[in-house]
Every structure is written in C-alpha cells, then in structure tokens.
Write a protein that holds these residues in place. Sequence first.
Motif, PDB file in Angstrom:
ATOM      1  N   TYR A  74       0.788  -1.183   0.061  1.00  0.00           N
ATOM      2  CA  TYR A  74       0.028  -0.092  -0.049  1.00  0.00           C
ATOM      3  C   TYR A  74       0.842   1.261  -0.253  1.00  0.00           C
ATOM      4  CZ  TYR A  74      -3.714   3.031   1.270  1.00  0.00           C
ATOM      5  OH  TYR A  74      -4.671   4.169   1.305  1.00  0.00           O
ATOM      6  N   ILE A 126      -9.572   6.482  -7.658  1.00  0.00           N
ATOM      7  CA  ILE A 126      -8.864   5.270  -7.107  1.00  0.00           C
ATOM      8  C   ILE A 126      -8.876   4.220  -8.061  1.00  0.00           C
ATOM      9  CG2 ILE A 126     -10.962   4.488  -5.830  1.00  0.00           C
ATOM     10  CD1 ILE A 126      -7.039   3.917  -4.592  1.00  0.00           C
ATOM     11  N   LEU A 176      -6.899  -3.755  -2.339  1.00  0.00           N
ATOM     12  CA  LEU A 176      -6.780  -2.305  -1.974  1.00  0.00           C
ATOM     13  C   LEU A 176      -7.986  -1.811  -2.504  1.00  0.00           C
ATOM     14  CD1 LEU A 176      -3.235  -0.915  -3.619  1.00  0.00           C
ATOM     15  CD2 LEU A 176      -3.985  -1.438  -1.125  1.00  0.00           C
ATOM     16  N   ARG A 177      -9.050  -2.298  -3.374  1.00  0.00           N
ATOM     17  CA  ARG A 177     -10.243  -1.627  -3.517  1.00  0.00           C
ATOM     18  C   ARG A 177     -11.011  -2.119  -2.392  1.00  0.00           C
ATOM     19  NH1 ARG A 177      -9.344  -4.439  -8.677  1.00  0.00           N
ATOM     20  NH2 ARG A 177      -9.229  -2.929 -10.266  1.00  0.00           N
ATOM     21  N   TYR A 188     -10.027  -2.460   0.740  1.00  0.00           N
ATOM     22  CA  TYR A 188      -9.573  -1.630   1.774  1.00  0.00           C
ATOM     23  C   TYR A 188     -10.158  -0.194   1.445  1.00  0.00           C
ATOM     24  CZ  TYR A 188      -6.932   1.467   4.658  1.00  0.00           C
ATOM     25  OH  TYR A 188      -6.300   2.573   5.615  1.00  0.00           O
ATOM     26  N   ASP A 189     -10.155   0.091   0.322  1.00  0.00           N
ATOM     27  CA  ASP A 189     -10.445   1.709   0.204  1.00  0.00           C
ATOM     28  C   ASP A 189     -11.745   1.937   0.497  1.00  0.00           C
ATOM     29  OD1 ASP A 189      -9.577   4.144  -0.697  1.00  0.00           O
ATOM     30  OD2 ASP A 189     -11.332   4.160  -1.952  1.00  0.00           O
ATOM     31  N   ARG A 223     -11.922   1.974   4.309  1.00  0.00           N
ATOM     32  CA  ARG A 223     -11.194   3.201   4.889  1.00  0.00           C
ATOM     33  C   ARG A 223     -12.001   4.096   4.593  1.00  0.00           C
ATOM     34  NH1 ARG A 223      -9.321   7.462   2.519  1.00  0.00           N
ATOM     35  NH2 ARG A 223     -10.182   6.842   0.295  1.00  0.00           N
ATOM     36  N   TYR A 224     -12.847   4.355   3.673  1.00  0.00           N
ATOM     37  CA  TYR A 224     -13.706   5.417   3.508  1.00  0.00           C
ATOM     38  C   TYR A 224     -14.811   5.480   4.471  1.00  0.00           C
ATOM     39  CZ  TYR A 224     -16.379   9.087   1.021  1.00  0.00           C
ATOM     40  OH  TYR A 224     -17.167  10.079   0.831  1.00  0.00           O
TER      41      TYR A 224
END
Length: 832
Positions: free
Chosen positions: A751, A768, A789-790, A792-793, A796-797
């Motif tokens: 990351y 993103i 990562l998708r 996680y994003d 995260r958001y």
Amino acid sequence: MFGLITALILIGLYWTLFYRGISLRLFTAVTALVLVAFWAVGFYGPVGLVIAAVVFAIPAIAFNVVPLRRMLMSRPLYRVFRRILPEMGATEKEAIEAGEVWWEGEMFRGRPDWNQLLDFKLTKLTDEEQAFLDNEAEQLCAMIDDWEVNFELKDLPEPVWDYIRNNRFFAMLIPKEHGGLGFSAYAQSCVVAKIATRSLTAAVTVMVPNSLGPGELLVHYGTKAQQEQWLPGLANGRELPCFALTGVEVGSDATQMPDTGIVTRRTIDGEEVLGLSLTFNKRYITLAPVATVMGLAFKLKDPDGLLGDPDKVDYGITCALLSTDTPGVEIGRRHYPGAVFMNGPIHGKDVFVPIDAIIGGPEQAGKGWRMLVECLSAGRGISLPALSTATGKGMYGITSAYARIRRQFGTEIGNFEGVREGLGVIGGYAYILENVRNLTASGVDHCTPSVVTAMIKYHSTEMMRTVINHAMDIHSGRGIIMGPRNYLAAAYQALPVAITVEGANVMTRSLMIFGQGAIRCHPYVLSEMEAAHDPDFKTGLRTFDRLLFSHIGYSINRMVRAFTLGLTGARLAKAPVDNVMADYYRHLERFSAALAFSADVSMGSLGGALKLKESTSARLGDVLSHLYMASATLKGFEEHGATDEDVVHATWALEYHLHAIESAFHEFVRNYPIKALRPLLSIVALPTGRRFSGPSDALNGRLCDMMSAMDLNSAFGKRMSYDIYVGRGENDPTGRLMAAYEKLKEVDPFYGDFLRGVKHGEIEGATIEEQLQDAVTKGRLDERQAEQLREYDVLRYDVLLTDDFSKEYLFNPHSEEARRAEAESAEWRKVS
C-alpha cells in the motif's frame, strides 16, 4: 589532619548507623565505646575521660532510664499533646479505622519490603468466571446499541434489562449459597470493564449494585433472617436495588446528613410494633427510578430509650433496608446525568418500618458509617478503576487504529509528532491502568484496603479524562459528530460521572488520600493519637513514651536514608530484581523515605492545621499515589515477563511516575506553609534537584510504533484486549473500524508503494479505480493486490464517514415521519 580524619570517621560511623536504623540503647553503647576509644588512643587523659563520661552519662541516663525519661520529658510532652490534639468524633474515628492498610502502607513508611509485593498472588479468573466473561458478558455487549440507548430510548432496552436480571449481573458479589455468582473482586472488575467498552450506561447499571448496594451490606453485616429474606431476590433479579446516601445539602460530608430515623412505637394491625419513623430527602441515587428495594442511610435517634439505653439518644449514622413501595416512600422523577443510566431522587416523610429493618438488626444501630466506608472503599477499588481501564485500553486500540487509517498531507496522522504526543499518553496510561486495576482488585480479594482505593479512584478517573481528551483531539471532527458511527462521544459526555461519583475527585485528592493515609499508614501516629485519648493517664503515658521515642528514631532514619539515597542517585538502595527495572525499585525506595520524613515534618509542624492545608496534603497524597501506581507497574512487569512491549510500556510508565513524584515534591516544598522548614525539606527530598523529566520523545515514539503495529494475538496484545468488547459487522462502529485496520495490515506491504507512486505522478488517474488500473498496467501491483486495495479503500472511506439525520428524526426518533425520512435517506445513499 588527624582531627579531620577522626571527624570524618565519626561522621561516617554515625551516618551509617542512622541510615541502617539504630535503637537508643545501641546508640548509647556505641557512643560510650567511642569515648573509651578516644581515651585508649590518647586523645585525652584520665581526667578528660572522667569529664566526658560525666557529660555523656547525664543525657544517657535521662534517655535510657525509662521512669526518669517519662517524668522529665514524656510527661510534659504528653500533657501538651493531650491538650492540643482535637477530639476525634465517632464518625471520623470510624472512617479512619475502617478497612485495612495494605501495600500502600509499605510505600508510605520509607523502607518497602519488595518481597511482600513480588510474592503477592494476583487473582486469576476461574474457569466459571472466564466463561461468564466470554459468553454472558459478550452476549450482553452484543445486544446493546449505544446510540439507541443514549439518544432514542434514554434507557436500556427492556430485553437488555431482562438479560441483566436473568443472568445475575446484579449478583456477582452475592455468595452462591444465596443464589449469587460469588465472583471475585477481580472478576467483577473484568466484567464491568468489558461492558464499559460497549456502553457506559450499561456498565454503571451493573456496577453500582455490586459496588455500594444492599447486597454487599447484607452479605457483610446482615442478620441471617435479612439475608434469607432479601438476597435470593437480589440474586435472581426479582428485586432491583439502590442505595440512598447522598442528600441535597451534603455530598462528600455525609456525616452532616439531615435525614433522620426516630425510634418509636406504633400500632400496626392491632399490634404494638417497635420501629423507626424515617424522614429523608436523597438525590443522585442510581437505579432509584426502577428499584424495588432500597438501602437508606440516616441519623438514628432514640429519645425515649426504647433500644434499652436510657442515657443514649444520638446513635449516629445507621443503615436500613426497606421496600420502595413502603407507604410514604416517594420515588422522584429521573435525573439526567451524562450517561442515561437510571438515576433519581428519593423522598420520604414519617415512613414507618419495623426496627429489624436496620441492617444487622438493632445491635448495628449507629454503626452504619463504618459499614458504608468499608463497602464504599472496596467499591472504589473495583468499579471505577474498571471503567477507567476499559476506556484506556479501548482508546488504545481504537485511536491507534484510526491514526493509521486516517491520512492527511499524504501520510498517516499517526506519524505526526503532535498526534504522537497524545497517542503515547493513551498507550502509557492504558498500561498503567491495567496494572493498577489488576493489583488493586486482587488486593480487594484479600482484604479491605481503604487508602489505596481512594487514591486509585481519583487517579484512574483523571487518567480516563486525559485519555478521552487525547482520543477526541486525534479523531477531531470524526469524534464530535453524534450518531451510531461515533464510538467516542458518549464516553466523553459521561466522563464527569466517573469524576464525581463515589466522592468528588477534588475532595478525594485534597482531603482523603493523605488525610486518611497519613494516619492509617504511619507506624506510630494512630497509636499515639489513641494513647492521647486514653482516659487512664498513666497507661496512656507509658504507651506514649514508648511510641514517641520509636517515632523519633524512625523519623531520623528516614531523613538520613532519603538524603543519602537522593545524593547518591539511589545507588545504595537494594533492588529485589536484576533486570531493566532494577533502578526504578531503587528510586521508589528513595522517594518512599522522602515521603515518610516529609509526612512527619508536616504532621509535627502543622499539627491539626494540616487538615486545612489541602494543597500541602494533596501533594503528599500525589507522591503516595504515584509510588503505589509505579509499584503496580513493576508488579505487572514481573508477573507477565519482559516482552519488548512490556519493557517500553513499563519504562514509559515509570518515567512518568517518577517525574510526577518529583514535581509533587517540588511544589510541596516551594509552597510549604512554614518558610523556615523549606530548606530542610528540599535538601532531604530533592538534594540534587529534579532528575526525571518524564518519557522522552524517543521513548514515546517507540511506544506509538508498537501501538500502531499491535498484534492482538501476541501475548501482550491478548493481555491488553482480553476483557475488551470489539463489535462485529458493518453496522457496528468499532467493528467497522477494526475491520478496516485488519485489512490495512494485510495490504501494508504494497500500500505504501502504491501511495508513493500516486504522489510522485508515477501512477496516474483521477479516481482510486483509475489509479489501481494504471498500477496493474505498469506492473506496480498484480490483480490480487489491486482487488485487496479496492476492498480496503471501501472500508477506509466508511471509517471516515460521520452520521447525518433528518430534522424529523432529531425531533422525535420514534415518529412515523422520522421512520419515513430515514428510510428515504437510506435509499438515496444506496443510489449515490
């Protein structure tokens, strides 16, 4: 030169003897040998020896011949002491004598026996207690939506109330033979702590009946008939208890309560009954609005001698137990404290109850104050430290996780030094609180410590205040927007409850810790006071004479030890261990000696006026408190082993405590009311000035790094989270945060490289998704990493989002308009 060498030898000899502690007879014998030795080496002749012997013999005889010493010295001092010592009221005497002196006594007296601490067995959860924590307590937490409790219902939902009653959460301290759980104090602490990480309202609801309530009073003081009548119902939840102590005019000064109980006779159903006419006006009574049985504190009067003593009218504070549906009892409307637990006033005028309503029966008339002090002291050592520790450990995990997830200016906010200052305090305090709670609750399992529980109530809740404030600062706007996503605001709003209940903190620090501790922990003062109040002058004089000269020797020894250890950096003190903590043991012994001497000077020079010098008393209390808390950290360190995390956390804690001790001594000396004594106090307590500055930035940074990389499956991680509730699922505020944090640790290896590529323009894209596709195309990520990562994003958001509401919901969350408006908003969110 010979004279100088001789003088140095003598100074060294007597200094060593005073440092090690020397009796009056040994001092006399050594001095006699010194005089003979001087004659033997020719320092003076036979005439000089005779003169020296005569000069020495006069004070030696006066001090060592006890009857002569009593007549010449002790008797005059004893007369003055008896005259100036204020009379001790019955309630004050009971408060001082209530409970027991425990490890805090060792830290007060200047030469702590470390083996007593290291050999002490911390309480461990039994299999049954562990199962209750893992199952019933876990299930209770899962049932609670704290936003629903605090905003929508202003109460726990009825299924939660039923679950608490049916599973005997109110009966943790009631023995099994009466239907209770019979848990240890430590187990109660763990259960309350776990609930508190979910809902402070639920935690307070559970903790109060297990802290100061009819159940505990009945277990310790109730008659067999009272226990059989009330305890089964309290255990199975059929009866809900409250205890009415605090009144409108009196808070901490409960001895001035105006509530009364008059012994009288009444005719009930044609039969004359001996009983009490109760008149009372109470407030701040937890569970009062829902209670079925109430404990009541009042002042008992027997004007007609109906209890059997015609010469005794005023019996003092007494405790009784009665049903809340007793005629004349009026449960007032609810108070609305920071947390929405049930709390309210109770009133009563000429409420008649039989005489056997007195807890313990008529034999316990007038003994209620001691009951309350002892039970409240134990409660202080369980409930409020549990709340504080739950907050500390909860914020440890939540805030460090958020500081990693939240990014500003292209980096995690946890990397900013300003954020790390507060984050390190959260971590250090959480470690302190856990060790202090474990030691104190274990102490309550073995005895009834009174002084230590007062100090821990004050300091743990003050640390809780600091932890929440730092957590709010780090979360910033995320912490102030109320709603189901907010896991901080309810605790922040309810914080004053912990600061205020069971003795307001300002009063606890200023009046109780040292005021009670100086008398209870000192090896001689309480006995000297009792001797002064002895009605038999001769008996009192004999006791006083013995205590006085032991006390003088004790004080001289502590002065010499404190100065010597301070001058040598505590190198002469002995540590009971040979590890990285050894120096801290030595410094704590040094400051323990300084406290013992400073306390003696304060009590001797200020006398009864010390009560009014609250700042002076409070600072000495701070020294005692930090000595105790530091020793709790050392105990925890030895108990669990020196993991890398423990070394850093314990070092942070001890550097903090030693800095606090030195700061308290500095302010004590600088502001001491008698200016002439300030130089003496300064040279004994701080002969080389202050040496400890608190945790360094480097140490704080190491602690923060460990917090951000915390592995809950490690030995340290398990210890810091075993009694913490972490919600699960996308609708749980802590659950969604920890899900994002765990995913972040999963993507962490790649990351950072991805973000650097975006920052430097090596990875292109406005969104993103475009950036991830470009990173895959350029070989910076593979497809699996991009998908991680998708995921996680999204998490995260979601963590960063805050709640918003329709005006209909905020005005009346239960209305049909509110339901419709919120449903429409949910649909709009899905489309967006």
